[in-house]
Design an enzyme around this catalytic site. Sequence first.
Site, PDB file in Angstrom:
ATOM      1  N   ASP A 173       0.869  -1.175   0.000  1.00 11.35           N
ATOM      2  CA  ASP A 173       0.000   0.000   0.000  1.00 11.35           C
ATOM      3  C   ASP A 173       0.909   1.228   0.000  1.00 11.35           C
ATOM      4  OD1 ASP A 173       0.940   0.218   2.580  1.00 11.35           O
ATOM      5  OD2 ASP A 173      -1.017   0.188   3.561  1.00 11.35           O
ATOM      6  N   HIS A 174       0.334   2.408   0.197  1.00  9.53           N
ATOM      7  CA  HIS A 174       1.136   3.643   0.177  1.00  9.53           C
ATOM      8  C   HIS A 174       2.199   3.644   1.270  1.00  9.53           C
ATOM      9  CE1 HIS A 174      -2.226   4.057   2.935  1.00  9.53           C
ATOM     10  NE2 HIS A 174      -1.519   4.956   3.598  1.00  9.53           N
TER      11      HIS A 174
ATOM     12  N   CYS B 153       3.216  -3.194   4.058  1.00 14.18           N
ATOM     13  CA  CYS B 153       2.392  -2.057   4.471  1.00 14.18           C
ATOM     14  C   CYS B 153       3.136  -1.338   5.579  1.00 14.18           C
ATOM     15  CB  CYS B 153       0.989  -2.511   4.874  1.00 14.18           C
ATOM     16  SG  CYS B 153       0.893  -3.626   6.288  1.00 14.18           S
ATOM     17  N   GLY B 154       2.445  -0.568   6.392  1.00 14.26           N
ATOM     18  CA  GLY B 154       3.135   0.158   7.447  1.00 14.26           C
ATOM     19  C   GLY B 154       3.736  -0.776   8.483  1.00 14.26           C
ATOM     20  N   THR B 155       2.935  -1.764   8.876  1.00  8.87           N
ATOM     21  CA  THR B 155       3.358  -2.672   9.945  1.00  8.87           C
ATOM     22  C   THR B 155       3.551  -4.126   9.508  1.00  8.87           C
ATOM     23  OG1 THR B 155       1.053  -3.128  10.458  1.00  8.87           O
ATOM     24  CG2 THR B 155       2.115  -1.320  11.688  1.00  8.87           C
ATOM     25  N   GLY B 156       2.933  -4.508   8.410  1.00 10.20           N
ATOM     26  CA  GLY B 156       2.897  -5.912   7.982  1.00 10.20           C
ATOM     27  C   GLY B 156       1.660  -6.627   8.500  1.00 10.20           C
TER      28      GLY B 156
ATOM     29  N   GLY C 271      -1.777  -5.691   8.724  1.00 12.91           N
ATOM     30  CA  GLY C 271      -2.992  -5.690   7.910  1.00 12.91           C
ATOM     31  C   GLY C 271      -2.863  -6.607   6.707  1.00 12.91           C
TER      32      GLY C 271
ATOM     33  N   HIS D  88       8.941 -24.425   9.225  1.00 12.04           N
ATOM     34  CA  HIS D  88       7.875 -25.131   9.943  1.00 12.04           C
ATOM     35  C   HIS D  88       6.487 -24.894   9.366  1.00 12.04           C
ATOM     36  CE1 HIS D  88      10.210 -25.853  13.976  1.00 12.04           C
ATOM     37  NE2 HIS D  88      10.884 -26.253  12.908  1.00 12.04           N
TER      38      HIS D  88
ATOM     39  N   ARG E 250       7.290   0.681   8.547  1.00 12.78           N
ATOM     40  CA  ARG E 250       7.455   1.506   9.752  1.00 12.78           C
ATOM     41  C   ARG E 250       8.167   0.743  10.867  1.00 12.78           C
ATOM     42  NH1 ARG E 250       1.230   3.452   9.259  1.00 12.78           N
ATOM     43  NH2 ARG E 250       1.572   5.009   7.636  1.00 12.78           N
TER      44      ARG E 250
ATOM     45  N   ARG F 214       6.934 -33.987  10.093  1.00 14.04           N
ATOM     46  CA  ARG F 214       5.838 -33.756  11.048  1.00 14.04           C
ATOM     47  C   ARG F 214       5.130 -32.421  10.785  1.00 14.04           C
ATOM     48  NH1 ARG F 214      10.437 -32.021  13.562  1.00 14.04           N
ATOM     49  NH2 ARG F 214      10.306 -30.272  15.021  1.00 14.04           N
ATOM     50  N   HIS F 215       5.856 -31.496  10.157  1.00 16.05           N
ATOM     51  CA  HIS F 215       5.253 -30.187   9.884  1.00 16.05           C
ATOM     52  C   HIS F 215       4.255 -30.251   8.729  1.00 16.05           C
ATOM     53  CE1 HIS F 215       7.916 -28.447  12.748  1.00 16.05           C
ATOM     54  NE2 HIS F 215       8.970 -28.970  12.125  1.00 16.05           N
TER      55      HIS F 215
ATOM     56  N   ARG G  11       0.787 -30.915   9.953  1.00 16.95           N
ATOM     57  CA  ARG G  11       0.214 -29.732  10.625  1.00 16.95           C
ATOM     58  C   ARG G  11      -0.229 -28.696   9.594  1.00 16.95           C
ATOM     59  NH1 ARG G  11       5.270 -29.935  14.812  1.00 16.95           N
ATOM     60  NH2 ARG G  11       4.492 -31.710  16.009  1.00 16.95           N
TER      61      ARG G  11
HETATM   62  C1  RB5 Z   1      -1.713   2.661   6.686  1.00 19.18           C
HETATM   63  O1  RB5 Z   1      -1.646   3.835   7.401  1.00 19.18           O
HETATM   64  C2  RB5 Z   1      -1.492   1.467   7.611  1.00 19.18           C
HETATM   65  O2  RB5 Z   1      -2.547   1.333   8.492  1.00 19.18           O
HETATM   66  C3  RB5 Z   1      -1.280   0.195   6.826  1.00 19.18           C
HETATM   67  O3  RB5 Z   1      -0.203   0.377   5.967  1.00 19.18           O
HETATM   68  C4  RB5 Z   1      -0.943  -1.050   7.614  1.00 19.18           C
HETATM   69  O4  RB5 Z   1       0.098  -0.811   8.513  1.00 19.18           O
HETATM   70  C5  RB5 Z   1      -2.058  -1.780   8.205  1.00 19.18           C
HETATM   71  O5  RB5 Z   1      -1.876  -2.814   8.826  1.00 19.18           O
END
Ligand code: RB5
Length: 147
Positions: A9-10, A66-69, A71, A99, A110, A133-134, A137
């Site tokens: 995303d952006h 994304c910002g955090t991974g 979402g 695994h 971020r 074994r994995h 699962r």
């Molecule tokens: C966008 O601001 C942010 O929410 C998105 O990139 C992501 O981090 C969501 O999980």
Amino acid sequence: MQQLYLGSDHAGYGLKNNLKDYIETLGYTVVDLGVFSEATYDYPDIAREVAEKVYENLGSFGVLICGTGTGMCIVANKHVGIRGASCSTEELAHYARAHNNANVLCLGQRIIDEEKAKKILAVFLKTPFEGGRHQARVDKIEVSAKN
Ligand code: RB5
């Protein structure tokens, strides 16, 4: 060469562009599905596109940024056949492959810098699934997805 579908995303746009050439040096054909600008873009839309491509092309990988991974990973894992892992360390990337046979790597621009992202990518793409074994699962993941 093995296909790798890339999307962001952006909030992951800059890191996505910076990782593209590096991924190719690891021996993959990168298909960049976007985004192609820093304009606001909803992560579920690109995560769905990448997940569908990975599902259609057995043995391929996806990388979502994304910002955090977080979402991206939530959306990717809604898809049958997709095993997404949000990794901020090389150790997490190693176990996600060894695994869990993860096929989509989710990264947060971020959370980690470019050098860390490259190290995580290298581990993720070079680590084989251990099977054994994995495998049993991992098979159960799909069973639960259908029920
Ligand atoms: C966008 O601001 C942010 O929410 C998105 O990139 C992501 O981090 C969501 O999980």
